[in-house]
Scaffold this motif. Structure first.
Motif, PDB file in Angstrom:
ATOM      1  N   SER A   1      -1.446  -8.633  16.598  1.00  0.00           N
ATOM      2  CA  SER A   1      -2.870  -8.307  16.524  1.00  0.00           C
ATOM      3  C   SER A   1      -3.681  -9.593  16.458  1.00  0.00           C
ATOM      4  N   GLU A   2      -4.920  -9.492  16.847  1.00  0.00           N
ATOM      5  CA  GLU A   2      -5.827 -10.627  16.823  1.00  0.00           C
ATOM      6  C   GLU A   2      -7.168 -10.160  16.283  1.00  0.00           C
ATOM      7  N   GLY A   3      -7.567 -10.702  15.146  1.00  0.00           N
ATOM      8  CA  GLY A   3      -8.853 -10.326  14.561  1.00  0.00           C
ATOM      9  C   GLY A   3      -8.792  -9.085  13.690  1.00  0.00           C
ATOM     10  N   SER A   4      -7.615  -8.530  13.497  1.00  0.00           N
ATOM     11  CA  SER A   4      -7.499  -7.350  12.642  1.00  0.00           C
ATOM     12  C   SER A   4      -7.446  -7.765  11.180  1.00  0.00           C
ATOM     13  N   MET A   5      -7.685  -6.806  10.299  1.00  0.00           N
ATOM     14  CA  MET A   5      -7.644  -7.086   8.864  1.00  0.00           C
ATOM     15  C   MET A   5      -7.305  -5.809   8.124  1.00  0.00           C
ATOM     16  N   ALA A   6      -6.316  -5.891   7.241  1.00  0.00           N
ATOM     17  CA  ALA A   6      -5.883  -4.717   6.480  1.00  0.00           C
ATOM     18  C   ALA A   6      -5.447  -5.153   5.086  1.00  0.00           C
ATOM     19  N   ASN A   7      -5.371  -4.183   4.177  1.00  0.00           N
ATOM     20  CA  ASN A   7      -4.862  -4.451   2.836  1.00  0.00           C
ATOM     21  C   ASN A   7      -3.345  -4.358   2.815  1.00  0.00           C
ATOM     22  N   GLN A   8      -2.723  -5.181   1.990  1.00  0.00           N
ATOM     23  CA  GLN A   8      -1.323  -5.036   1.623  1.00  0.00           C
ATOM     24  C   GLN A   8      -1.272  -4.994   0.090  1.00  0.00           C
ATOM     25  N   VAL A   9      -0.351  -4.229  -0.468  1.00  0.00           N
ATOM     26  CA  VAL A   9      -0.281  -4.093  -1.922  1.00  0.00           C
ATOM     27  C   VAL A   9       1.160  -4.251  -2.385  1.00  0.00           C
ATOM     28  N   TYR A  10       1.341  -4.984  -3.481  1.00  0.00           N
ATOM     29  CA  TYR A  10       2.681  -5.234  -4.014  1.00  0.00           C
ATOM     30  C   TYR A  10       3.218  -3.978  -4.685  1.00  0.00           C
ATOM     31  N   VAL A  11       4.498  -3.704  -4.456  1.00  0.00           N
ATOM     32  CA  VAL A  11       5.107  -2.444  -4.878  1.00  0.00           C
ATOM     33  C   VAL A  11       4.995  -2.188  -6.381  1.00  0.00           C
ATOM     34  N   ASP A  12       5.142  -3.221  -7.203  1.00  0.00           N
ATOM     35  CA  ASP A  12       5.061  -3.016  -8.658  1.00  0.00           C
ATOM     36  C   ASP A  12       3.659  -2.592  -9.088  1.00  0.00           C
ATOM     37  N   ASN A  13       2.643  -3.037  -8.361  1.00  0.00           N
ATOM     38  CA  ASN A  13       1.280  -2.616  -8.685  1.00  0.00           C
ATOM     39  C   ASN A  13       1.051  -1.145  -8.337  1.00  0.00           C
ATOM     40  N   VAL A  14       1.668  -0.692  -7.256  1.00  0.00           N
ATOM     41  CA  VAL A  14       1.572   0.723  -6.890  1.00  0.00           C
ATOM     42  C   VAL A  14       2.265   1.582  -7.949  1.00  0.00           C
ATOM     43  N   ALA A  15       3.428   1.135  -8.395  1.00  0.00           N
ATOM     44  CA  ALA A  15       4.151   1.868  -9.434  1.00  0.00           C
ATOM     45  C   ALA A  15       3.329   1.938 -10.718  1.00  0.00           C
ATOM     46  N   TRP A  16       2.680   0.840 -11.071  1.00  0.00           N
ATOM     47  CA  TRP A  16       1.843   0.807 -12.274  1.00  0.00           C
ATOM     48  C   TRP A  16       0.671   1.783 -12.153  1.00  0.00           C
ATOM     49  N   ALA A  17       0.098   1.886 -10.974  1.00  0.00           N
ATOM     50  CA  ALA A  17      -0.990   2.843 -10.764  1.00  0.00           C
ATOM     51  C   ALA A  17      -0.512   4.270 -11.025  1.00  0.00           C
ATOM     52  N   HIS A  18       0.726   4.564 -10.669  1.00  0.00           N
ATOM     53  CA  HIS A  18       1.280   5.898 -10.936  1.00  0.00           C
ATOM     54  C   HIS A  18       1.409   6.156 -12.439  1.00  0.00           C
ATOM     55  N   ILE A  19       1.830   5.153 -13.180  1.00  0.00           N
ATOM     56  CA  ILE A  19       1.955   5.315 -14.637  1.00  0.00           C
ATOM     57  C   ILE A  19       0.591   5.592 -15.254  1.00  0.00           C
ATOM     58  N   LEU A  20      -0.416   4.860 -14.824  1.00  0.00           N
ATOM     59  CA  LEU A  20      -1.768   5.033 -15.380  1.00  0.00           C
ATOM     60  C   LEU A  20      -2.360   6.388 -14.990  1.00  0.00           C
ATOM     61  N   ALA A  21      -2.132   6.804 -13.747  1.00  0.00           N
ATOM     62  CA  ALA A  21      -2.629   8.111 -13.311  1.00  0.00           C
ATOM     63  C   ALA A  21      -1.950   9.225 -14.104  1.00  0.00           C
ATOM     64  N   LEU A  22      -0.664   9.069 -14.346  1.00  0.00           N
ATOM     65  CA  LEU A  22       0.077  10.070 -15.112  1.00  0.00           C
ATOM     66  C   LEU A  22      -0.438  10.151 -16.549  1.00  0.00           C
ATOM     67  N   ARG A  23      -0.706   9.004 -17.151  1.00  0.00           N
ATOM     68  CA  ARG A  23      -1.261   8.986 -18.509  1.00  0.00           C
ATOM     69  C   ARG A  23      -2.617   9.688 -18.556  1.00  0.00           C
ATOM     70  N   THR A  24      -3.414   9.461 -17.532  1.00  0.00           N
ATOM     71  CA  THR A  24      -4.734  10.095 -17.483  1.00  0.00           C
ATOM     72  C   THR A  24      -4.603  11.603 -17.338  1.00  0.00           C
ATOM     73  N   LEU A  25      -3.679  12.038 -16.502  1.00  0.00           N
ATOM     74  CA  LEU A  25      -3.461  13.478 -16.315  1.00  0.00           C
ATOM     75  C   LEU A  25      -2.902  14.138 -17.570  1.00  0.00           C
ATOM     76  N   ARG A  26      -2.202  13.376 -18.394  1.00  0.00           N
ATOM     77  CA  ARG A  26      -1.638  13.926 -19.623  1.00  0.00           C
ATOM     78  C   ARG A  26      -2.674  14.036 -20.745  1.00  0.00           C
ATOM     79  N   ASP A  27      -3.815  13.412 -20.547  1.00  0.00           N
ATOM     80  CA  ASP A  27      -4.915  13.520 -21.502  1.00  0.00           C
ATOM     81  C   ASP A  27      -5.762  14.732 -21.102  1.00  0.00           C
ATOM     82  N   PRO A  28      -5.807  15.790 -21.917  1.00  0.00           N
ATOM     83  CA  PRO A  28      -6.499  17.038 -21.522  1.00  0.00           C
ATOM     84  C   PRO A  28      -7.949  16.838 -21.101  1.00  0.00           C
TER      85      PRO A  28
END
Length: 377
Positions: free
Chosen positions: A220-247
């Motif tokens: 590609s030339e001139g394209s731009m996209a996000n990349q995210v490190y796998v451990d940060n994605v996993a951490w987002a799941h933990i935080l989302a789960l904690r939020t869902l567990r709070d009524p």
């Protein structure tokens, strides 16, 4: 019944690239986790050993089987407090594995959701994909897109289409009254391109470059996209789960989706591959000589040929319109809403993520060198 404050969790895709990271964090961070059930088709012996060493007081139950096995799903959901559904097949093809992808990603999600409702599981967290949002056109730029933009993929390719339908089913189920009187709360996370140690996609790119004198094809030339490190994605799941567990908090995020990125600088996929591997002598190839518009129309013609041949022959084009768009667009997203609602902040910095990924790439280079020595006469 579990003791007060104790809870249990089922993780699908637990043996996969992201799933195993989610499991590690659950075992390390969630002290009140009574039991974790791991569901996947394949687990490596090394991974199971690692989980057993990390478990501490948490009971680890391994369920090896198929996401389409209804009996297994209903059994796995019995007595569970929450489900994290990260099992998925990722593919960029047009016809390749289409039926399998639709079955696993869409039907599998629907079956798991039904099993949760039948078992009165009140929390369902879904791992979606940025491809549910787009990009739809390489000619239209999206910079720092956010959830209120309501971006939606137009593609009918199996992967983005199946993930879109699955996510809609999950979010539509939010607020459903369960038989035991509790309310089902659902949420979806949309990570961008996930990288890190063990990524099969990054490994594929490295192996291709190793066969080409350590040179990456500039796709590609001139394209731009996000990349995210796998451990940060996993951490987002933990935080989302904690939020869902709070009524109280669960009501505010239930039925919503969140983009998950981090502080990795947005760049083209080719530039990213070079950035994390240049320490080992990798380089970028020369600039693309073929205009993107011409590549896109060539892909379109190949797709038409493929469609016309489909009644008698399955022809998989070497590239397609969706792939050309995906790798040649300016399409970046913000994690601001995830920060506000979930308390998400990347745990691993870009510099640390790049260092860890580069070290792993070094092992791939060393392995390739050893293989060449073995093959030499």
């Amino acid at each position: 019944m579990l003791p007060v404050n104790k809870w249990s969790c089922l993780v699908t895709g637990a043996g996969g690239f992201l799933g195993q990271r989610i499991v590690r964090l659950l075992l390390e961070e969630e002290q009140e986790l009574e039991e974790i059930r791991l569901l996947d088709k394949v687990f490596s012996p090394q991974l199971l050993l690692e989980f057993s060493e990390l478990k501490h007081k948490t009971k680890v139950t391994v369920l090896q089987g198929d996401i389409l096995d209804e009996e297994l799903l209903h059994s796995a959901c019995q007595g569970v407090t929450a489900v994290i559904h990260s099992a998925s097949i990722i593919d960029t093809g047009l016809w390749r594995k289409k039926d399998i992808i639709m079955n696993v990603n869409m039907k599998g999600t629907q079956l798991l959701l039904e099993a949760c409702i039948a078992a009165d599981v009140p929390i369902f967290l879904y791992t979606s994909s940025v491809e549910v949002a787009g990009p739809n056109s390489y000619m239209k730029s999206v910079r720092n897109g956010h959830e209120d933009d309501l971006l939606e993929s137009k593609w009918n390719n199996a992967y983005p289409y199946s993930k879109k339908l699955a996510e809609k089913a999950v979010l539509a189920a939010d607020g459903q009254l369960l038989r035991n009187g509790t309310i089902l709360h659902t949420c979806s996370l949309r990570p961008v391109y996930i990288y890190g140690e063990g990524s099969i996609f990054l490994q594929y790119e490295i192996n291709c470059a190793l066969k080409n004198d350590k040179t990456f094809a500039r796709k590609s030339e001139g394209s731009m996209a996000n990349q995210v490190y796998v451990d940060n994605v996993a951490w987002a799941h933990i935080l989302a789960l904690r939020t869902l567990r709070d009524p109280e908090k669960a009501q505010s995020i239930g039925g919503h989706f969140y983009y998950i990125t981090d502080d990795t600088p947005p760049q083209s996929y080719s530039d990213f591959n070079y950035e994390v591997s240049k320490e080992w002598g990798f380089k970028l190839g020369s600039k693309i000589g073929i205009p993107i518009t011409l590549l896109y129309w060539a892909a379109f013609i190949l797709e038409m040929i493929s469609f016309m041949l489909s009644p008698i022959l399955i022809y998989e084009p070497p590239f397609n319109c969706h792939l050309i768009t995906l790798t040649n667009s300016v399409f970046t997203l913000s994690y601001k809403k995830a920060k506000e609602d979930l308390g998400y902040e990347p745990r691993v910095s870009w510099l640390e993520a790049k260092k860890k990924t580069s070290q792993w790439i070094g092992t791939l280079v060393a392995k390739n060198r050893e293989n060449l020595k073995i093959k030499a006469p």
